[in-house]
Design a protein around this motif. Sequence first.
Motif, PDB file in Angstrom:
ATOM      1  N   TRP A  40       0.815  -1.206   0.000  1.00  0.00           N
ATOM      2  CA  TRP A  40       0.000   0.000   0.000  1.00  0.00           C
ATOM      3  C   TRP A  40       0.853   1.262   0.000  1.00  0.00           C
ATOM      4  N   ARG A  41       2.158   1.099   0.032  1.00  0.00           N
ATOM      5  CA  ARG A  41       3.032   2.272   0.053  1.00  0.00           C
ATOM      6  C   ARG A  41       3.050   2.956  -1.308  1.00  0.00           C
ATOM      7  N   ILE A  42       3.373   4.244  -1.313  1.00  0.00           N
ATOM      8  CA  ILE A  42       3.323   5.030  -2.546  1.00  0.00           C
ATOM      9  C   ILE A  42       4.697   5.585  -2.917  1.00  0.00           C
ATOM     10  N   THR A  43       5.760   4.959  -2.403  1.00  0.00           N
ATOM     11  CA  THR A  43       7.111   5.468  -2.662  1.00  0.00           C
ATOM     12  C   THR A  43       8.018   4.367  -3.226  1.00  0.00           C
ATOM     13  N   PRO A  44       7.652   3.734  -4.335  1.00  0.00           N
ATOM     14  CA  PRO A  44       8.528   2.699  -4.908  1.00  0.00           C
ATOM     15  C   PRO A  44       9.794   3.311  -5.497  1.00  0.00           C
ATOM     16  N   HIS A  45      10.924   2.693  -5.212  1.00  0.00           N
ATOM     17  CA  HIS A  45      12.211   3.198  -5.692  1.00  0.00           C
ATOM     18  C   HIS A  45      13.056   2.063  -6.264  1.00  0.00           C
ATOM     19  N   ILE A  46      13.930   2.419  -7.186  1.00  0.00           N
ATOM     20  CA  ILE A  46      15.034   1.564  -7.577  1.00  0.00           C
ATOM     21  C   ILE A  46      16.300   2.378  -7.379  1.00  0.00           C
ATOM     22  N   TRP A  47      17.330   1.764  -6.810  1.00  0.00           N
ATOM     23  CA  TRP A  47      18.571   2.496  -6.578  1.00  0.00           C
ATOM     24  C   TRP A  47      19.773   1.602  -6.855  1.00  0.00           C
ATOM     25  N   PHE A  48      20.880   2.259  -7.124  1.00  0.00           N
ATOM     26  CA  PHE A  48      22.099   1.581  -7.543  1.00  0.00           C
ATOM     27  C   PHE A  48      23.237   1.973  -6.597  1.00  0.00           C
ATOM     28  N   GLU A  49      23.914   0.971  -6.086  1.00  0.00           N
ATOM     29  CA  GLU A  49      25.019   1.188  -5.154  1.00  0.00           C
ATOM     30  C   GLU A  49      26.290   0.581  -5.744  1.00  0.00           C
ATOM     31  N   ILE A  50      27.272   1.403  -5.980  1.00  0.00           N
ATOM     32  CA  ILE A  50      28.511   0.939  -6.619  1.00  0.00           C
ATOM     33  C   ILE A  50      29.313   0.085  -5.646  1.00  0.00           C
ATOM     34  N   GLY A  51      30.188  -0.746  -6.189  1.00  0.00           N
ATOM     35  CA  GLY A  51      31.061  -1.563  -5.374  1.00  0.00           C
ATOM     36  C   GLY A  51      32.411  -0.904  -5.171  1.00  0.00           C
ATOM     37  N   THR A  52      33.300  -1.628  -4.523  1.00  0.00           N
ATOM     38  CA  THR A  52      34.673  -1.166  -4.296  1.00  0.00           C
ATOM     39  C   THR A  52      35.614  -2.249  -4.810  1.00  0.00           C
ATOM     40  N   ASN A  53      36.874  -2.169  -4.430  1.00  0.00           N
ATOM     41  CA  ASN A  53      37.829  -3.209  -4.836  1.00  0.00           C
ATOM     42  C   ASN A  53      37.469  -4.561  -4.240  1.00  0.00           C
ATOM     43  N   THR A  54      36.740  -4.544  -3.125  1.00  0.00           N
ATOM     44  CA  THR A  54      36.420  -5.802  -2.434  1.00  0.00           C
ATOM     45  C   THR A  54      34.929  -6.110  -2.402  1.00  0.00           C
ATOM     46  N   THR A  55      34.100  -5.223  -2.942  1.00  0.00           N
ATOM     47  CA  THR A  55      32.651  -5.458  -2.920  1.00  0.00           C
ATOM     48  C   THR A  55      32.066  -5.307  -4.323  1.00  0.00           C
ATOM     49  N   LEU A  56      30.862  -5.824  -4.481  1.00  0.00           N
ATOM     50  CA  LEU A  56      30.176  -5.801  -5.764  1.00  0.00           C
ATOM     51  C   LEU A  56      29.140  -4.682  -5.807  1.00  0.00           C
ATOM     52  N   GLY A  57      28.955  -4.107  -6.986  1.00  0.00           N
ATOM     53  CA  GLY A  57      27.871  -3.161  -7.165  1.00  0.00           C
ATOM     54  C   GLY A  57      26.546  -3.896  -7.282  1.00  0.00           C
ATOM     55  N   ALA A  58      25.463  -3.216  -6.945  1.00  0.00           N
ATOM     56  CA  ALA A  58      24.159  -3.885  -6.965  1.00  0.00           C
ATOM     57  C   ALA A  58      23.048  -2.877  -7.175  1.00  0.00           C
ATOM     58  N   ALA A  59      21.913  -3.391  -7.668  1.00  0.00           N
ATOM     59  CA  ALA A  59      20.676  -2.616  -7.791  1.00  0.00           C
ATOM     60  C   ALA A  59      19.648  -3.205  -6.848  1.00  0.00           C
ATOM     61  N   PHE A  60      18.819  -2.338  -6.273  1.00  0.00           N
ATOM     62  CA  PHE A  60      17.786  -2.779  -5.338  1.00  0.00           C
ATOM     63  C   PHE A  60      16.477  -2.069  -5.658  1.00  0.00           C
ATOM     64  N   THR A  61      15.371  -2.724  -5.344  1.00  0.00           N
ATOM     65  CA  THR A  61      14.066  -2.065  -5.391  1.00  0.00           C
ATOM     66  C   THR A  61      13.429  -2.169  -4.011  1.00  0.00           C
ATOM     67  N   GLY A  62      12.602  -1.191  -3.682  1.00  0.00           N
ATOM     68  CA  GLY A  62      11.905  -1.200  -2.401  1.00  0.00           C
ATOM     69  C   GLY A  62      11.051   0.047  -2.269  1.00  0.00           C
ATOM     70  N   SER A  63      10.160   0.039  -1.290  1.00  0.00           N
ATOM     71  CA  SER A  63       9.249   1.178  -1.121  1.00  0.00           C
ATOM     72  C   SER A  63       9.119   1.631   0.329  1.00  0.00           C
ATOM     73  N   ARG A  64       9.728   0.893   1.258  1.00  0.00           N
ATOM     74  CA  ARG A  64       9.604   1.261   2.678  1.00  0.00           C
ATOM     75  C   ARG A  64      10.832   2.047   3.112  1.00  0.00           C
ATOM     76  N   TYR A  65      10.608   3.302   3.491  1.00  0.00           N
ATOM     77  CA  TYR A  65      11.714   4.152   3.909  1.00  0.00           C
ATOM     78  C   TYR A  65      12.191   3.762   5.302  1.00  0.00           C
ATOM     79  N   ASP A  66      13.504   3.616   5.454  1.00  0.00           N
ATOM     80  CA  ASP A  66      14.091   3.157   6.708  1.00  0.00           C
ATOM     81  C   ASP A  66      15.097   4.176   7.244  1.00  0.00           C
TER      82      ASP A  66
END
Length: 425
Positions: A40-66
């Motif tokens: 029932w939330r009205i704030t759907p988002h997709i966001w992208f978080e880059i990686g580093t030399n030791t981590t992977l980049g990823a995309a996420f979807t969600g609508s609950r603000y935390d």
Amino acid sequence: MKKYQLTFIFLLFIHILRPCSMYKVTKNGVTIVGCNEDAWRITPHIWFEIGTNTTLGAAFTGSRYDGQNGYAPQSGMNEYGLVFSRLASYHPKIQTSIFDSKLQITNPTQYLKNILHTCKTVDEVKNYIQKYDQSFFLEDVFIYIEKSGKYIIVEPYTIITGNDCQYVLSNFCPSITSSEKAEKLERYRNGVHFLKNKLETDLDFCKKVSDTMHVCRDKIGDGTLLTSIWNTNEGIVNLYFYHNYSTTVQFNLQEELSKGNHSYQINQLFPKNKEFESLEGYKIPHNTNSIRFILLSFGLFFICSSFYFLFSYFKRRNQVEYNFIKLILFFFGLFLFYYMYVLNTTISIFYFPSPYHHSSNTFITMSSYIPYVLAISILPFLYINYKLALKKSWNVFTFSLFSLNNLIYLFLIAFFTYWMFYFTY
């Protein structure tokens, strides 16, 4: 007895939880994962978080603000093609010592994102998760799917490994849910039956699977907020907004990660959707603080005035005309005080058919008839209010309090009409 109790709890949770569903299909070395977030939330988002030399980049979807963590991830994929989906579920708490030496999850949003930032395969996910007390997520079930098609289902106390070419999951833990109970979920049943007839991995086919599993409730057209279809081999995600499958927006994970950390509000990426606009404009206590405050104030007024009317009834018993109305107002005040509490704590009342039926709480179910009782009673109350104004047989304070009750009743009837409590579906 325990079996019947679990069945009852399962039926309760599939009724009151925001339902979600997902599927994965693997054919000719290609794995596609489809996720429906129903909220029932009205704030759907997709966001992208880059990686580093030791981590992977990823995309996420969600609508609950935390808060400072941003949005809580509902689904996602990293640049190695590992996909996850989170679904509301239920598992009874088990008293066990197996987690005594495990790490505690203190930030679930960051915990879930870290898994995609650090793991390439489901075996690595399993090793990561086994370090933590996963019973933190008693009301969630997770699935992780790697590019090969292998997957793991993560429950609060169990991790299940699978490698079927097709798999469907919804709001239940497979380890404690029989196929008969799972079939009671229409969206799950639709997905399973659809994939029995044919299996492909092209976008058009997967769109049809997502469509057949989507939710759209009759009352205000709410249901599947966001559909995401993740192509693990090509690193592409296609989004469909608010159970409309005529338009899609596509993102290439590597291209988006090259832009740095950023996000999009999904509803702004699509043409206007009348059903979503209705959801955005639908005001209830849970998304409008002023309405919550008004109902809480009404509840406080009802509990105070009801006891005053009870006191006045016995004090003036058999001495004034229409004195019996005070006793009725006493009970009305108690019932409405409870109903104000229910409206502020039970969000599903506003979205499901009326009179609302609660699967486990008889009092909430019975309280759903209060709007009907109030609508029937308002005319006699107003008539008596008018007669008392003419005869002036009550003292000024008591009469004013009765008049104020009637005014609030009218406000509530207007609210109930707006929330469609007088209509069934």
